[in-house]
Design an enzyme around this catalytic site. Sequence first.
Site, mmCIF file in Angstrom:
data_model
loop_
_atom_site.group_PDB
_atom_site.id
_atom_site.type_symbol
_atom_site.label_atom_id
_atom_site.label_comp_id
_atom_site.label_asym_id
_atom_site.label_seq_id
_atom_site.Cartn_x
_atom_site.Cartn_y
_atom_site.Cartn_z
ATOM 1 N N SER A 1 19.968 -21.896 -70.468
ATOM 2 C CA SER A 1 19.361 -22.921 -71.313
ATOM 3 C C SER A 1 19.518 -24.247 -70.597
ATOM 4 C CB SER A 1 20.106 -22.962 -72.651
ATOM 5 O OG SER A 1 19.827 -24.153 -73.368
ATOM 6 N N TYR B 1 28.041 -22.699 -77.912
ATOM 7 C CA TYR B 1 26.804 -22.412 -77.174
ATOM 8 C C TYR B 1 26.835 -23.045 -75.783
ATOM 9 C CZ TYR B 1 21.701 -21.900 -76.593
ATOM 10 O OH TYR B 1 20.440 -21.558 -76.149
HETATM 11 P P1 NAD Z 1 16.234 -15.249 -81.234
HETATM 12 O O1 NAD Z 1 17.202 -15.540 -82.319
HETATM 13 O O2 NAD Z 1 14.778 -15.169 -81.575
HETATM 14 O O3 NAD Z 1 16.660 -13.898 -80.463
HETATM 15 C C1 NAD Z 1 18.002 -13.610 -80.159
HETATM 16 C C2 NAD Z 1 18.176 -12.124 -80.304
HETATM 17 O O4 NAD Z 1 19.531 -11.793 -79.960
HETATM 18 C C3 NAD Z 1 17.949 -11.633 -81.756
HETATM 19 O O5 NAD Z 1 16.976 -10.620 -81.785
HETATM 20 C C4 NAD Z 1 19.322 -11.133 -82.187
HETATM 21 O O6 NAD Z 1 19.259 -10.031 -83.057
HETATM 22 C C5 NAD Z 1 19.953 -10.782 -80.837
HETATM 23 N N1 NAD Z 1 21.401 -10.751 -80.963
HETATM 24 C C6 NAD Z 1 22.217 -11.725 -81.410
HETATM 25 N N2 NAD Z 1 23.479 -11.286 -81.456
HETATM 26 C C7 NAD Z 1 23.466 -9.990 -81.034
HETATM 27 C C8 NAD Z 1 24.456 -8.976 -80.875
HETATM 28 N N3 NAD Z 1 25.739 -9.196 -81.215
HETATM 29 N N4 NAD Z 1 24.075 -7.779 -80.400
HETATM 30 C C9 NAD Z 1 22.789 -7.533 -80.094
HETATM 31 N N5 NAD Z 1 21.800 -8.424 -80.241
HETATM 32 C C10 NAD Z 1 22.146 -9.652 -80.709
HETATM 33 O O7 NAD Z 1 16.483 -16.371 -80.131
HETATM 34 P P2 NAD Z 1 15.611 -16.773 -78.877
HETATM 35 O O8 NAD Z 1 15.161 -18.148 -79.158
HETATM 36 O O9 NAD Z 1 14.623 -15.748 -78.497
HETATM 37 O O10 NAD Z 1 16.763 -16.880 -77.755
HETATM 38 C C11 NAD Z 1 16.969 -15.910 -76.759
HETATM 39 C C12 NAD Z 1 17.843 -16.508 -75.665
HETATM 40 O O11 NAD Z 1 17.217 -17.679 -75.153
HETATM 41 C C13 NAD Z 1 19.232 -16.941 -76.149
HETATM 42 O O12 NAD Z 1 20.206 -16.624 -75.164
HETATM 43 C C14 NAD Z 1 19.088 -18.428 -76.292
HETATM 44 O O13 NAD Z 1 20.309 -19.084 -76.113
HETATM 45 C C15 NAD Z 1 18.123 -18.743 -75.161
HETATM 46 N N6 NAD Z 1 17.419 -19.996 -75.340
HETATM 47 C C16 NAD Z 1 16.627 -20.219 -76.434
HETATM 48 C C17 NAD Z 1 15.975 -21.430 -76.570
HETATM 49 C C18 NAD Z 1 15.090 -21.741 -77.757
HETATM 50 O O14 NAD Z 1 14.677 -22.892 -77.912
HETATM 51 N N7 NAD Z 1 14.733 -20.784 -78.593
HETATM 52 C C19 NAD Z 1 16.125 -22.408 -75.595
HETATM 53 C C20 NAD Z 1 16.931 -22.147 -74.485
HETATM 54 C C21 NAD Z 1 17.566 -20.928 -74.363
#
Ligand code: NAD
Length: 266
Positions: free
Chosen positions: A148, A161
């Site tokens: 991120s 985080y």
């Molecule tokens: P999201 O919440 O849509 O997806 C995250 C997924 O991780 C979910 O499906 C959830 O069920 C799964 N998860 C969480 N804990 C878990 C566990 N214990 N076991 C198995 N699965 C688990 O979020 P996203 O926005 O798609 O984010 C995905 C990645 O991208 C993350 O690492 C997040 O930090 C990173 N990210 C997101 C953003 C953003 O703006 N959305 C920005 C930068 C980085």
Amino acid sequence: MTSPRVLPAPHASSLDLRGRTALVTGAAGGIGRACARRLAAAGAEVRAVDRDAAGLDALAEGCGDLAGGVTPHVLDLTDLEAAEYAAAGTDILVNNAGLQLVRPIEEFPPDVFHTVLTVMLEAPFRLIRGALPHMYGQGWGRIVNISSVHGLRASAYKAAYVAAKHGLEGLSKTAALEGAAHGVTSNCVNPSYVRTPLVEKQITDQARAHGIPEEQVLTDVLLRDSAVRRLIEPEEVAEAVAYLCGPQASFVTGASLALDGGWTAH
Ligand code: NAD
């Protein structure tokens, strides 16, 4: 109303991953889903890992027309032994699963801090550990860690985080150094705010809480540090992941690919 949606480029790189296996964690979520679909579209056989069984089923149902396949694998990544075991035999590993809690440090529940570090740092370590013997054995592997902008910059109230993502950066670089002699690359992808349901909901909630239009939440809060004034789409993140798995990126390792609209240029 949020900023206009930017569709993925129709000329997206012609990546050929037929004969490759991939494991994507958090595949039921916004970014993981896009990554699983992108790698399967390139021909990979994708193991889609998440604790959300219904979300995985929905993903798999929509992937029938892709060149490769998507197989759901329900797994809670806090089960670290199971995570390491699940990664055995994969050619490509995308560490993507994550969760967030926004709270000042003095109010941050220690058990949540522990869970965030487990899912977002210790599980990636165990998954990499499980994947490397096969990758080293065949002299080829690709590890992509969805970090991120918070792997490179801190924000207040996101202690767990930010700590996990900064740790993931170090893990990724170490894997790059150890893997280079074995044909294994390890990189981070560093998006700023991505248009996922999580972020959309945050926009709606903040607009309601502050009594301001959604556009103002975007500009005044989420996009405050971004030179490019829009959210990034999950498909654009998936395209960066695809690039890192392709032959053009064989010299790219230990890198952190910022997809942050210029945030870290400040
Ligand atoms: P999201 O919440 O849509 O997806 C995250 C997924 O991780 C979910 O499906 C959830 O069920 C799964 N998860 C969480 N804990 C878990 C566990 N214990 N076991 C198995 N699965 C688990 O979020 P996203 O926005 O798609 O984010 C995905 C990645 O991208 C993350 O690492 C997040 O930090 C990173 N990210 C997101 C953003 C953003 O703006 N959305 C920005 C930068 C980085």
